[in-house]
Design an enzyme around this catalytic site. Structure first.
Site, PDB file in Angstrom:
ATOM      1  N   TRP A  24       0.853  -1.089  -0.007  1.00  0.00           N
ATOM      2  CA  TRP A  24       0.119   0.051  -0.018  1.00  0.00           C
ATOM      3  C   TRP A  24       0.932   1.248   0.109  1.00  0.00           C
ATOM      4  CZ3 TRP A  24      -0.221   4.204   3.520  1.00  0.00           C
ATOM      5  CH2 TRP A  24      -1.210   5.079   3.280  1.00  0.00           C
ATOM      6  N   GLU A  57      -3.363  -3.215  -1.779  1.00  0.00           N
ATOM      7  CA  GLU A  57      -4.472  -2.424  -1.477  1.00  0.00           C
ATOM      8  C   GLU A  57      -4.753  -1.248  -2.125  1.00  0.00           C
ATOM      9  OE1 GLU A  57      -3.445  -1.495   2.846  1.00  0.00           O
ATOM     10  OE2 GLU A  57      -5.581  -0.817   2.979  1.00  0.00           O
ATOM     11  N   LYS A  76      -7.159   2.346  -2.464  1.00  0.00           N
ATOM     12  CA  LYS A  76      -7.684   3.324  -1.469  1.00  0.00           C
ATOM     13  C   LYS A  76      -8.442   4.546  -2.338  1.00  0.00           C
ATOM     14  CE  LYS A  76      -6.470   6.261   2.591  1.00  0.00           C
ATOM     15  NZ  LYS A  76      -5.394   6.382   3.603  1.00  0.00           N
ATOM     16  N   ASP A 101      -9.680  -2.836   1.932  1.00  0.00           N
ATOM     17  CA  ASP A 101      -9.834  -2.149   3.348  1.00  0.00           C
ATOM     18  C   ASP A 101     -11.283  -1.594   3.354  1.00  0.00           C
ATOM     19  OD1 ASP A 101      -9.665   0.017   5.287  1.00  0.00           O
ATOM     20  OD2 ASP A 101      -7.660  -0.349   5.412  1.00  0.00           O
ATOM     21  N   HIS A 154     -11.594   2.165   2.584  1.00  0.00           N
ATOM     22  CA  HIS A 154     -11.376   2.963   1.689  1.00  0.00           C
ATOM     23  C   HIS A 154     -11.978   2.941   0.440  1.00  0.00           C
ATOM     24  CE1 HIS A 154      -6.656   2.102   2.756  1.00  0.00           C
ATOM     25  NE2 HIS A 154      -7.165   2.662   3.613  1.00  0.00           N
ATOM     26  N   HIS A 203      -8.564  -5.818   5.144  1.00  0.00           N
ATOM     27  CA  HIS A 203      -8.155  -4.886   6.231  1.00  0.00           C
ATOM     28  C   HIS A 203      -9.640  -4.596   6.848  1.00  0.00           C
ATOM     29  CE1 HIS A 203      -3.986  -3.386   5.445  1.00  0.00           C
ATOM     30  NE2 HIS A 203      -4.032  -4.577   5.675  1.00  0.00           N
ATOM     31  N   ASP A 209     -12.153   9.755   8.039  1.00  0.00           N
ATOM     32  CA  ASP A 209     -11.136   8.822   8.523  1.00  0.00           C
ATOM     33  C   ASP A 209     -11.623   7.365   8.361  1.00  0.00           C
ATOM     34  OD1 ASP A 209      -8.757   8.311  10.085  1.00  0.00           O
ATOM     35  OD2 ASP A 209     -10.364   7.097  11.617  1.00  0.00           O
ATOM     36  N   ASP A 220      -9.998   4.846   9.735  1.00  0.00           N
ATOM     37  CA  ASP A 220      -9.276   3.924  10.555  1.00  0.00           C
ATOM     38  C   ASP A 220      -9.591   3.875  12.193  1.00  0.00           C
ATOM     39  OD1 ASP A 220      -6.957   3.062   8.766  1.00  0.00           O
ATOM     40  OD2 ASP A 220      -6.678   5.105   8.954  1.00  0.00           O
ATOM     41  N   ASP A 227      -7.044  -3.406  10.877  1.00  0.00           N
ATOM     42  CA  ASP A 227      -5.971  -2.214  10.387  1.00  0.00           C
ATOM     43  C   ASP A 227      -6.872  -0.830  10.795  1.00  0.00           C
ATOM     44  OD1 ASP A 227      -4.398  -0.233   9.240  1.00  0.00           O
ATOM     45  OD2 ASP A 227      -5.030  -0.433   7.386  1.00  0.00           O
TER      46      ASP A 227
HETATM   47  C1  RNT Z   1      -3.737   3.160   4.835  1.00  0.00           C
HETATM   48  C2  RNT Z   1      -3.796   1.734   4.633  1.00  0.00           C
HETATM   49  C3  RNT Z   1      -2.751   1.021   5.019  1.00  0.00           C
HETATM   50  C4  RNT Z   1      -2.381   1.462   6.392  1.00  0.00           C
HETATM   51  C5  RNT Z   1      -1.215   0.574   7.126  1.00  0.00           C
HETATM   52  C6  RNT Z   1      -0.490   0.984   8.198  1.00  0.00           C
HETATM   53  O1  RNT Z   1      -4.880   3.956   4.432  1.00  0.00           O
HETATM   54  O2  RNT Z   1      -4.887   1.271   5.092  1.00  0.00           O
HETATM   55  O3  RNT Z   1      -3.165  -0.283   5.086  1.00  0.00           O
HETATM   56  O4  RNT Z   1      -3.178   1.729   7.233  1.00  0.00           O
HETATM   57  O5  RNT Z   1      -0.247  -0.177   6.324  1.00  0.00           O
HETATM   58 ZN    ZN Z   2      -5.567  -0.986   5.150  1.00  0.00          ZN
END
Ligand code: RNT
Ligand code: ZN
Length: 416
Positions: free
Chosen positions: A182, A223, A225, A258, A261, A285, A293, A295, A326
């Site tokens: 990523w 990955e 985003k 993820d 994303h 993820h 955000d 996360d 994640d």
């Molecule tokens: C970031 C991605 C990625 C990170 C990690 C730390 O938006 O999700 O996977 O969070 O690699």
């Molecule tokens: Zn991620």
């Protein structure tokens, strides 16, 4: 209600709770080391800002500052979570010492992860890995997609080093290593050239994956985003880019989604069967997006449950879906953030395993949508709590974890 009463209620829906508990026990969830220190790592100045479009907010006391502190915190987490855990490391968590002094990311070697291997071996854990393409002076700010030859070369070398480290982790620990690619490469404002960076990114990944590895042991993932903080207008590794790359290189890598994303009304639960119609294996993820955000700590919420229902219904627990966490929250106790997220993924998996999935499918195929709705709604108030408590007790884990989190905070974290 007791477990045996709950077992009877679920049996009336055609569900065997013991079978569900046995299955849950075998599912491995990959634990992200970066929740413990707000994604700072050990290889660069820990006080530098995070880059790559990711951000931790909050300043809760007690973050891990050294490998020893991080490992102690992970041990505390392992005390409190049931089920099968795998470690997930970023390259920035390389461990340097007198014998193995600091090297830059392009020069990392397996030996810089030997202490992590020992840590995993002692605890019987496998380990996943991530090259770290962010929060580093060589982000210009792009990495693998940079127009600068030297920058690109540096990051390609980092990617290749990461393949060798992943192969080492898999061989040492006897479990496959998922290696996630990523980058936060992208632009804050409208670019003049959207194609150039993507072509360079594609060629850079080609080069990284030209490093020899056994695809049964090392599973590179790509990955995607949608946007990041400070890179709002354009992301090089968009969904179409990452998926197409994985589809065109099916013998070399697998796609990673993820769930933080995507656009707010898109759901990863729906994408899981779409991808599994084509890819033999995918990776996830698991996180919780809120507005900008991606996360937040994973909760036992509708979409996490739905993601797990798709994993279960698509046969994902038999090696088709690699599940990793994640997220990173620096505003609350970090141990609690970790434990809560792991337990919520496991609860969601259990919830999914406690659905009479074959029966529900039949109702759908027979167009019996009235019954389908009624049964699904009734199941929401079935005695789930007692089955979850049974899982914790079979795994010898405490039902209540807040008091222990507080004890560790007082005795360990608050002294940092
Ligand atoms: C970031 C991605 C990625 C990170 C990690 C730390 O938006 O999700 O996977 O969070 O690699
Ligand atoms: Zn991620």
């Amino acid at each position: 209600m007791s477990y045996s009463d709950a077992k009877r209620v679920y049996a009336s829906f055609g569900v065997d709770t013991d079978k569900a508990l046995d299955k849950l026990k075998s599912v491995s969830v990959s634990l992200h080391c970066w929740q413990g220190d707000d994604v700072r790592g050990f290889d660069t100045d820990p006080n530098k800002p995070l880059t790559g479009g990711i951000q931790t907010t909050g300043n809760y006391p007690g973050r891990a500052r050294t490998p020893e502190e991080l490992m102690a915190d992970i041990d505390e987490v392992l005390k409190l979570v049931p089920g099968k855990i795998k470690m997930n490391l970023h390259a920035s968590y390389a461990i340097f010492d007198g014998e193995n002094p600091w090297v830059d990311r392009d020069k990392l070697e397996p030996k810089h992860f030997k202490k992590w291997v020992d840590f995993c071996k002692e605890r019987g854990l496998g380990c996943d890995f991530n090259p770290t393409f962010f929060s580093h002076p060589k982000c210009d700010p792009l990495t693998l997609s940079s127009p600068n030859e030297e920058t690109r070369k540096f990051w390609i070398e980092h990617g290749k080093a990461s393949i060798r480290i992943s192969q080492y982790l898999a061989e040492e620990l006897g479990q496959p290593c998922v290696m996630n690619i990523w980058t936060g490469d992208g632009f804050k404002d409208i670019p003049a050239d959207r194609m150039g960076p993507r072509i360079r990114y594609k060629e850079a990944i080609d080069e990284i994956l030209s490093e020899p590895y056994d695809f049964k042991l090392v599973k590179p993932t790509i990955e995607s985003k949608v946007f990041g903080i400070g890179v709002e207008a354009y992301t090089v590794g968009s969904a179409e880019f990452a998926l197409s790359y994985a589809a065109m290189n099916i013998d070399k890598c697998i796609p990673l989604m993820d769930n933080g994303h995507y656009h707010p009304t898109e759901v990863v639960s729906d994408k899981i069967p779409a991808l599994l119609a084509f890819f033999p294996e995918i990776a996830l993820h698991v996180t919780r997006p809120i507005r900008w955000d991606s996360d937040h700590v994973v909760l036992f919420d509708d979409e996490t449950k739905e993601i797990c229902r798709e994993i279960v219904r698509c046969g994902g627990l038999d090696g088709k879906v690699n599940i990793a966490l994640d997220y990173f929250d620096a505003s609350i106790n970090r141990i609690s953030a970790w434990v809560t997220g792991v337990r919520n993924v496991q609860k969601s998996l259990l919830f999914a395993l406690l659905q009479p999935n074959d029966e529900l499918k039949k109702m759908q195929d027979n167009s019996d949508f009235t019954q389908l709705m009624v049964v699904q709604e009734e199941l929401k108030t079935a005695p789930f709590y007692d089955v979850w408590q049974e899982f914790l007790s079979r795994e010898n884990k405490p039902s209540e974890y807040f008091a222990e989190v507080k004890r560790y905070e007082q005795e360990v974290l608050s002294l940092r």
